[in-house]
Design a protein around this motif. Structure first.
Motif, PDB file in Angstrom:
ATOM      1  N   LEU A 179       0.828  -1.203   0.000  1.00 23.42           N
ATOM      2  CA  LEU A 179       0.000   0.000   0.000  1.00 23.42           C
ATOM      3  C   LEU A 179       0.864   1.257   0.000  1.00 23.42           C
ATOM      4  O   LEU A 179       0.623   2.189  -0.779  1.00 23.42           O
ATOM      5  CB  LEU A 179      -0.918  -0.005   1.226  1.00 23.42           C
ATOM      6  N   VAL A 180       1.875   1.294   0.863  1.00 24.83           N
ATOM      7  CA  VAL A 180       2.744   2.471   0.929  1.00 24.83           C
ATOM      8  C   VAL A 180       3.436   2.694  -0.406  1.00 24.83           C
ATOM      9  O   VAL A 180       3.508   3.826  -0.911  1.00 24.83           O
ATOM     10  CB  VAL A 180       3.782   2.315   2.058  1.00 24.83           C
ATOM     11  N   ALA A 181       3.971   1.630  -1.001  1.00 24.69           N
ATOM     12  CA  ALA A 181       4.661   1.760  -2.288  1.00 24.69           C
ATOM     13  C   ALA A 181       3.727   2.306  -3.359  1.00 24.69           C
ATOM     14  O   ALA A 181       4.088   3.222  -4.113  1.00 24.69           O
ATOM     15  CB  ALA A 181       5.227   0.410  -2.713  1.00 24.69           C
ATOM     16  N   ALA A 182       2.517   1.761  -3.421  1.00 24.90           N
ATOM     17  CA  ALA A 182       1.558   2.208  -4.437  1.00 24.90           C
ATOM     18  C   ALA A 182       1.176   3.671  -4.242  1.00 24.90           C
ATOM     19  O   ALA A 182       1.087   4.441  -5.210  1.00 24.90           O
ATOM     20  CB  ALA A 182       0.311   1.325  -4.393  1.00 24.90           C
ATOM     21  N   LEU A 183       0.978   4.083  -2.986  1.00 24.85           N
ATOM     22  CA  LEU A 183       0.582   5.465  -2.731  1.00 24.85           C
ATOM     23  C   LEU A 183       1.738   6.433  -2.971  1.00 24.85           C
ATOM     24  O   LEU A 183       1.512   7.580  -3.387  1.00 24.85           O
ATOM     25  CB  LEU A 183       0.049   5.596  -1.307  1.00 24.85           C
ATOM     26  N   TYR A 184       2.969   6.004  -2.712  1.00 23.86           N
ATOM     27  CA  TYR A 184       4.106   6.868  -3.027  1.00 23.86           C
ATOM     28  C   TYR A 184       4.260   7.038  -4.538  1.00 23.86           C
ATOM     29  O   TYR A 184       4.540   8.136  -5.030  1.00 23.86           O
ATOM     30  CB  TYR A 184       5.392   6.317  -2.409  1.00 23.86           C
ATOM     31  N   VAL A 185       4.087   5.954  -5.282  1.00 23.14           N
ATOM     32  CA  VAL A 185       4.139   6.059  -6.742  1.00 23.14           C
ATOM     33  C   VAL A 185       3.024   6.988  -7.237  1.00 23.14           C
ATOM     34  O   VAL A 185       3.242   7.851  -8.097  1.00 23.14           O
ATOM     35  CB  VAL A 185       4.016   4.666  -7.390  1.00 23.14           C
ATOM     36  N   ALA A 186       1.819   6.822  -6.695  1.00 24.68           N
ATOM     37  CA  ALA A 186       0.697   7.681  -7.087  1.00 24.68           C
ATOM     38  C   ALA A 186       0.959   9.140  -6.716  1.00 24.68           C
ATOM     39  O   ALA A 186       0.673  10.055  -7.500  1.00 24.68           O
ATOM     40  CB  ALA A 186      -0.586   7.190  -6.421  1.00 24.68           C
ATOM     41  N   GLY A 187       1.510   9.367  -5.529  1.00 25.91           N
ATOM     42  CA  GLY A 187       1.835  10.731  -5.125  1.00 25.91           C
ATOM     43  C   GLY A 187       2.874  11.368  -6.038  1.00 25.91           C
ATOM     44  O   GLY A 187       2.770  12.551  -6.373  1.00 25.91           O
ATOM     45  N   GLY A 188       3.870  10.581  -6.443  1.00 24.32           N
ATOM     46  CA  GLY A 188       4.858  11.103  -7.373  1.00 24.32           C
ATOM     47  C   GLY A 188       4.238  11.495  -8.701  1.00 24.32           C
ATOM     48  O   GLY A 188       4.614  12.511  -9.312  1.00 24.32           O
ATOM     49  N   ALA A 189       3.253  10.703  -9.159  1.00 27.91           N
ATOM     50  CA  ALA A 189       2.574  11.026 -10.412  1.00 27.91           C
ATOM     51  C   ALA A 189       1.686  12.260 -10.270  1.00 27.91           C
ATOM     52  O   ALA A 189       1.631  13.106 -11.167  1.00 27.91           O
ATOM     53  CB  ALA A 189       1.740   9.822 -10.864  1.00 27.91           C
ATOM     54  N   ILE A 190       1.015  12.378  -9.124  1.00 23.74           N
ATOM     55  CA  ILE A 190       0.105  13.511  -8.915  1.00 23.74           C
ATOM     56  C   ILE A 190       0.864  14.831  -8.917  1.00 23.74           C
ATOM     57  O   ILE A 190       0.467  15.807  -9.552  1.00 23.74           O
ATOM     58  CB  ILE A 190      -0.665  13.333  -7.594  1.00 23.74           C
ATOM     59  N   TRP A 191       1.985  14.868  -8.156  1.00 21.97           N
ATOM     60  CA  TRP A 191       2.739  16.118  -8.013  1.00 21.97           C
ATOM     61  C   TRP A 191       3.980  16.173  -8.894  1.00 21.97           C
ATOM     62  O   TRP A 191       4.777  17.079  -8.761  1.00 21.97           O
ATOM     63  CB  TRP A 191       3.123  16.312  -6.540  1.00 21.97           C
ATOM     64  N   ARG A 192       4.128  15.197  -9.797  1.00 20.96           N
ATOM     65  CA  ARG A 192       5.272  15.146 -10.707  1.00 20.96           C
ATOM     66  C   ARG A 192       6.586  15.216  -9.939  1.00 20.96           C
ATOM     67  O   ARG A 192       7.516  15.940 -10.307  1.00 20.96           O
ATOM     68  CB  ARG A 192       5.180  16.275 -11.740  1.00 20.96           C
TER      69      ARG A 192
END
Length: 206
Positions: free
Chosen positions: A142-155
């Motif tokens: 879960l943490v890995a997926a949300l960090y990847v998603a956060g990186g995509a959201i805020w570039r």
């Protein structure tokens, strides 16, 4: 003398560009949150929590339940610290950026609630060693997926690659077994996040 206070002539193109770049850096620092607050709490949580799991698996020094409790208590504190840091950042912006931050924070809360519900349901069906691995692998996924998603959201490429690295460590550890998983997440996850948090803070202060 401050060049802006010199009324003898207009700013040169080079001076104008330098002032614009300084203002951009100042804005990024002001809105970007504290990188140490965003990364270091997770690093400390994984160093202690997965260190406790490794001590259990490798040496039998503590019980599995105690190690899991240490891990999840640390992760809950880390999530609270990260949420505080993100709220300080989001509180300075309006519109779509604020909405993205709010939805991203809710994704953490709902995601962890789901992980806990699933693991509580499945834990009685597994041997004790596999129970610890279940809790560790699902929470880190879960943490890995949300960090990847956060990186995509805020570039944010650093955030994206941190999530990707966690996903790789998590996958390797899940296949290799609980002892290797605990060691990888303790050293690679915990240590890596601490190093990145300190490095980003120093770079931002420079």
């Amino acid at each position: 003398m401050n060049r802006l206070e010199d009324d003898d002539g207009p700013l040169t193109p080079e001076e104008t560009l330098r002032i614009i770049e300084e203002q951009q850096r100042s804005t990024v620092r002001r809105l970007g949150g504290d990188p140490l607050l965003l990364h270091a709490p997770w690093g400390l949580a994984w160093l202690t929590g997965f260190g406790a799991l490794f001590a259990h698996y490798a040496y039998g020094a503590i019980s599995s339940n105690t190690a899991i409790t240490v891990l999840f208590a640390g992760m809950m504190l880390a999530m609270a610290a990260s949420a505080y840091g993100q709220s300080k950042m989001v509180g300075r912006v309006r519109g779509q950026s604020s909405q993205r931050g709010m939805m991203y924070g809710l994704a953490w809360a709902f995601g962890y609630a789901s992980v806990i519900a699933i693991d509580v349901r499945l834990s009685p069906l597994l041997p004790p060693e596999e129970t610890g691995l279940l809790w560790a692998v699902t929470s880190m996924a879960l943490v890995a997926a949300l960090y990847v998603a956060g990186g995509a959201i805020w570039r944010d490429w650093t955030m994206f690659f941190l999530g990707t690295g966690l996903a790789v460590f998590n996958l390797v550890g899940a296949v290799a077994g609980p002892t290797v998983h605990a060691l990888l997440m303790c050293v690679g996850g915990g240590g890596g996040f601490l190093v990145v948090g300190v490095a980003r803070r120093l770079r931002r202060a420079a």
